[in-house]
Design a protein around this motif. Sequence first.
Motif, short mmCIF file in Angstrom:
data_model
loop_
_atom_site.label_atom_id
_atom_site.label_comp_id
_atom_site.label_asym_id
_atom_site.label_seq_id
_atom_site.Cartn_x
_atom_site.Cartn_y
_atom_site.Cartn_z
N GLU A 1 0.85 -1.19 0.00
CA GLU A 1 0.00 0.00 0.00
C GLU A 1 0.88 1.24 0.00
O GLU A 1 0.65 2.19 -0.73
CB GLU A 1 -0.91 -0.01 1.22
CG GLU A 1 -1.90 1.13 1.22
CD GLU A 1 -2.77 1.14 2.47
OE1 GLU A 1 -2.32 0.67 3.52
OE2 GLU A 1 -3.91 1.62 2.37
N LEU B 1 5.24 2.47 0.67
CA LEU B 1 6.62 2.16 1.02
C LEU B 1 7.34 3.49 1.18
O LEU B 1 7.42 4.28 0.25
CB LEU B 1 7.25 1.32 -0.09
CG LEU B 1 8.74 1.02 -0.01
CD1 LEU B 1 9.10 0.38 1.31
CD2 LEU B 1 9.14 0.09 -1.14
N THR C 1 1.74 3.08 -3.20
CA THR C 1 2.30 4.42 -3.10
C THR C 1 3.75 4.32 -2.66
O THR C 1 4.06 3.66 -1.65
CB THR C 1 1.53 5.25 -2.06
OG1 THR C 1 0.19 5.43 -2.51
CG2 THR C 1 2.17 6.62 -1.87
N GLY C 2 4.65 4.94 -3.42
CA GLY C 2 6.04 5.06 -2.99
C GLY C 2 6.24 6.45 -2.43
O GLY C 2 5.72 7.42 -2.99
N PHE C 3 6.96 6.56 -1.33
CA PHE C 3 7.10 7.86 -0.67
C PHE C 3 8.52 8.07 -0.20
O PHE C 3 9.14 7.15 0.34
CB PHE C 3 6.13 7.94 0.51
CG PHE C 3 6.11 9.27 1.21
CD1 PHE C 3 5.77 10.43 0.53
CD2 PHE C 3 6.44 9.36 2.56
CE1 PHE C 3 5.75 11.66 1.18
CE2 PHE C 3 6.41 10.59 3.22
CZ PHE C 3 6.07 11.74 2.52
N HIS D 1 11.10 11.43 1.46
CA HIS D 1 11.14 12.86 1.79
C HIS D 1 12.57 13.30 2.02
O HIS D 1 13.46 12.50 2.29
CB HIS D 1 10.25 13.19 2.98
CG HIS D 1 10.49 12.39 4.21
ND1 HIS D 1 11.49 12.68 5.09
CD2 HIS D 1 9.85 11.30 4.70
CE1 HIS D 1 11.44 11.82 6.09
NE2 HIS D 1 10.48 10.97 5.88
N TYR E 1 5.81 17.39 5.89
CA TYR E 1 6.30 16.84 4.62
C TYR E 1 6.86 15.44 4.80
O TYR E 1 7.08 14.71 3.84
CB TYR E 1 7.34 17.78 4.00
CG TYR E 1 8.70 17.77 4.66
CD1 TYR E 1 9.66 16.84 4.29
CD2 TYR E 1 9.01 18.66 5.69
CE1 TYR E 1 10.90 16.81 4.90
CE2 TYR E 1 10.24 18.63 6.31
CZ TYR E 1 11.19 17.71 5.92
OH TYR E 1 12.41 17.67 6.53
N ARG E 2 7.12 15.04 6.04
CA ARG E 2 7.65 13.70 6.31
C ARG E 2 6.56 12.63 6.35
O ARG E 2 6.85 11.47 6.59
CB ARG E 2 8.38 13.68 7.65
CG ARG E 2 9.59 14.57 7.69
CD ARG E 2 10.41 14.30 8.95
NE ARG E 2 11.51 15.22 8.99
CZ ARG E 2 11.46 16.40 9.60
NH1 ARG E 2 10.38 16.75 10.25
NH2 ARG E 2 12.49 17.20 9.57
N LEU F 1 2.81 10.81 4.82
CA LEU F 1 1.86 10.62 3.73
C LEU F 1 0.50 11.16 4.13
O LEU F 1 0.08 10.99 5.27
CB LEU F 1 1.71 9.12 3.43
CG LEU F 1 2.69 8.50 2.44
CD1 LEU F 1 2.54 6.98 2.47
CD2 LEU F 1 2.46 9.03 1.03
#
Lengths: 451, 466
Positions: free
Chosen positions: A43, A45, B66-68, B70, B341-342, B344
């Motif tokens: 979901e 990463l 979702t890839g995230f 920061h 910003y860190r 989701l």
Amino acid sequence: MSSPELLDIARSVAATAREGEQVEAYVVRTRETDVEVFDGAVESLTTASVEGIGIRVIAGQRQGLAWAGSLAPDVIDESLKEARDNAGFGEPDEWYGLASPAEVDGFEAPALDLWREELASVPTEEKVRIALELERATKAADPRIRNVESASYGDALSESALANSLGVESNTRRTTCSASAVALADDGSGTQSGYGFVAGRTLSDLDLDSIPRDAAIRACRLLGAKPVPGRRIAVILDPLVTRSVLGILSTAFNGESMLKGRSLFAGRSGEKVAAPFVQLIDDPTDARALGASQYDGDGIPTRRNALIVDGVMQGFLHNVYTGRRSGEGTTASATRGLGSTPGVGVRALRLEPGPRTPEAIMSRAGEALYVQSVSGLHSGTNPISGDFSVGADGLMVRDGVFAEPVREITIASTLQRMLLDITDIGSDLTFLPGAVAGMTVLIGEMTMSGA
Amino acid sequence: MTAPLIESDVLQATLDHALSLGGDFAEVFVEDRRSSNGRFDDGRIEELVSGRDRGAGLRVVRGDTTGFAHTADLSRAGLLQAAEAAAGAARGGNSGTNTVALHAAATHPIENDIVLPETVEKRRKVELLARADEAARATASAVTSVTASYADARRRILVANSDGLLADDDRVRTRMSVQVVATGDTGMQTGYEAPGRTMGFELFDTFAPEEVGRRAARRALTLLEAVPAPSGRLPVVLKRGAGGVLFHEACGHGLEADHILKDASVFKGQMGTQVASPLVTLVDDGGYAREWGTLAIDDEGHPAQRNVLIEDGILTDFMWDVVRARKEGRAPSGNGRRESYRHLPMPRMTNTFVLEGESDPDDIIRGVDFGIYAVQLGGGQVDPATGDFVFGITEAYLIEKGEVTRPIRAAQLIGNGPEVLRMVDAVGNDFETWTGMCGKQGQSVPVSSGQPTVLVREMTVGGTAA
């Protein structure tokens, strides 16, 4: 980058101290990964490196602080300037001051190895695989599990360094990892949720198989739970619940709270505050505790502090400031975030385990309420007055075994009363994420409100 | 006119780079936050702190993943590197998606009558705290400890995404809190008061520090006289403002789309059905003027709006962020929020209100033979999957034969969301809001809740009195 660089940054800031000024810099860096999976797919990463600095300036017995979520030189300069400026608006306090070499003398930092290099090289694919497998296994753990609300894996490699202009320095690093799952069970009587989680310093510490099992058991055994009529009753606290209660109680041993007249135990050192077999210890030198640390937030070597011995209150925890002001000296209990001056707190609090297993405690309890989880701990409990009232779910215990599940009830007492009413402490000491360990505890009597 | 946090050509290049590595949607969220806070304790200023936090969160969505990533490095190189990390996390094929050219920015500058915290001398902030402290101490000799805190933050954000959205916001929030400890024969009791708004230093034109201090002190002093709270199921009257948090917990969280799509909310599948008493209309309104949870745009760049969630007891909508709305092929509702910003974004409440009804609040109390009158609540918690929730009462009284009588000590109230919503038997014609911080999955965001005086037929009160 590694810690020595952090220490270099801290030293360079501390070295800017002017005549008559003390400067301290606390620098942190964390690399972290977080994987959340749902329905057989990743979901989210998240991969990130977080860094920051907190700068404290003391001049003319006035103190100021500034922090920044960046180690960029221009941002550090701005923060140093702000900290100096803020000190100008402070009020003089003779007890302000940074940790001095004299306060460190005679204390050796415990030899703790809290870093597992191998965690840094675990490929992301492996972390994703763990979370996916966790979700699959949780779904399969019991036919009544209809859904897995969340399954996740996370780890962090954290480093910190502190340097002050009096010459006190410290450097710490640690690795932590954890995994968890939340199961939703339904047998037609309504949904119940239950979670399982594990934490450690590296992958091999994690008993991943226990998560689906715990999540499924905790969700399924509550199926059909109903409120029960209120009454006074013996209460068995699950280790996770004990952890939460001790966490709230720990503020009563806070030297800052004591000095400001906000501790339940002010003026009670040497008095009986708990059942005679109760030993309460904060021991950050115990490497098994996930909150273990070689140094506190003032940069002073940590040590073992006994808070209650044989039911008798021993004293308060202190940082450098509260230690000086109270005359009792620091207990190396300074806690530290970037955005505030050092506070006081526990790092590795636990009760000394007793001789009996949870099963043995259940069999000796008579009719009791087993509390699996509590809610509203921070809204219904007041660590200053001691009033304690929380929402609870769990199971009735009769003849030593679990009977019907209950929910939508509250349990209430006062923290003072609960300590004196401790009837048994389990042998099942469980180290948990955060600053407090848990175990099964039997409280002789609390008020249960229900249907 | 302040300069943009990042030039739009850099944003465009970052988004292009993210999508070139594979993904259906990419987003850059940039934040620059300056804050100051002070604490007055023991009769003197104890801590004055300045904070600065700036960075960007990069999100790449591919299918359901979702890839995230920061970064605190806002240079072109730093952003491109974060874009790669986020795209790598979302991983894989379809490198065919193109970024839509960024639209002209929707800007939301600070309004002229806001007194910016950075223009206020630190000395004046310290003075405020001294005034609150002095007023609290002067209330009675039983006041033994006062902690007064001040906090302000100015948060500039900029959001750009591969659909061409470009928007910024400049938010100022200010809050004061006072905690008082009073000591009497029965031990220590505490009182708390903490007004906050999405505004600047002019907050104190509305909330005089002396009054904030006195209210906290009176609360602690009242509790010294308090009797143990009763135990068992009783009628509960929630004074206007106080009970907003009940609705926040009882149904608000369960109406957030992430819980719905995960089948982890008791309100799943209830759309269009009667979920509450017909007296209940619940709205979430991020645009409500200068409340604590107010936004011009949410943290995904979508304008805040007024969403009716429950109308006359009938469930009409959930709260949506971009990811969940895309999944359902609908528009987001301006509820995508993140702590910084860190983090989701996820669907979150803003200002959540129960609208006024027709009953006279005094009549509501007069109709109760024996129950609880809750004046201040201390926050709560809910399991959206089961609907079971709790909240603490920090100022409450017994109602005996239609009269508000003795104060009661702190206790927990517990209930089940769908059950309690159906047991709302009266809704007053008054209204007030409450300021708080809402925690969800480790992220804390400012919210307000509000309601008229409300009667709940029966809830479980977790006191110690027989």
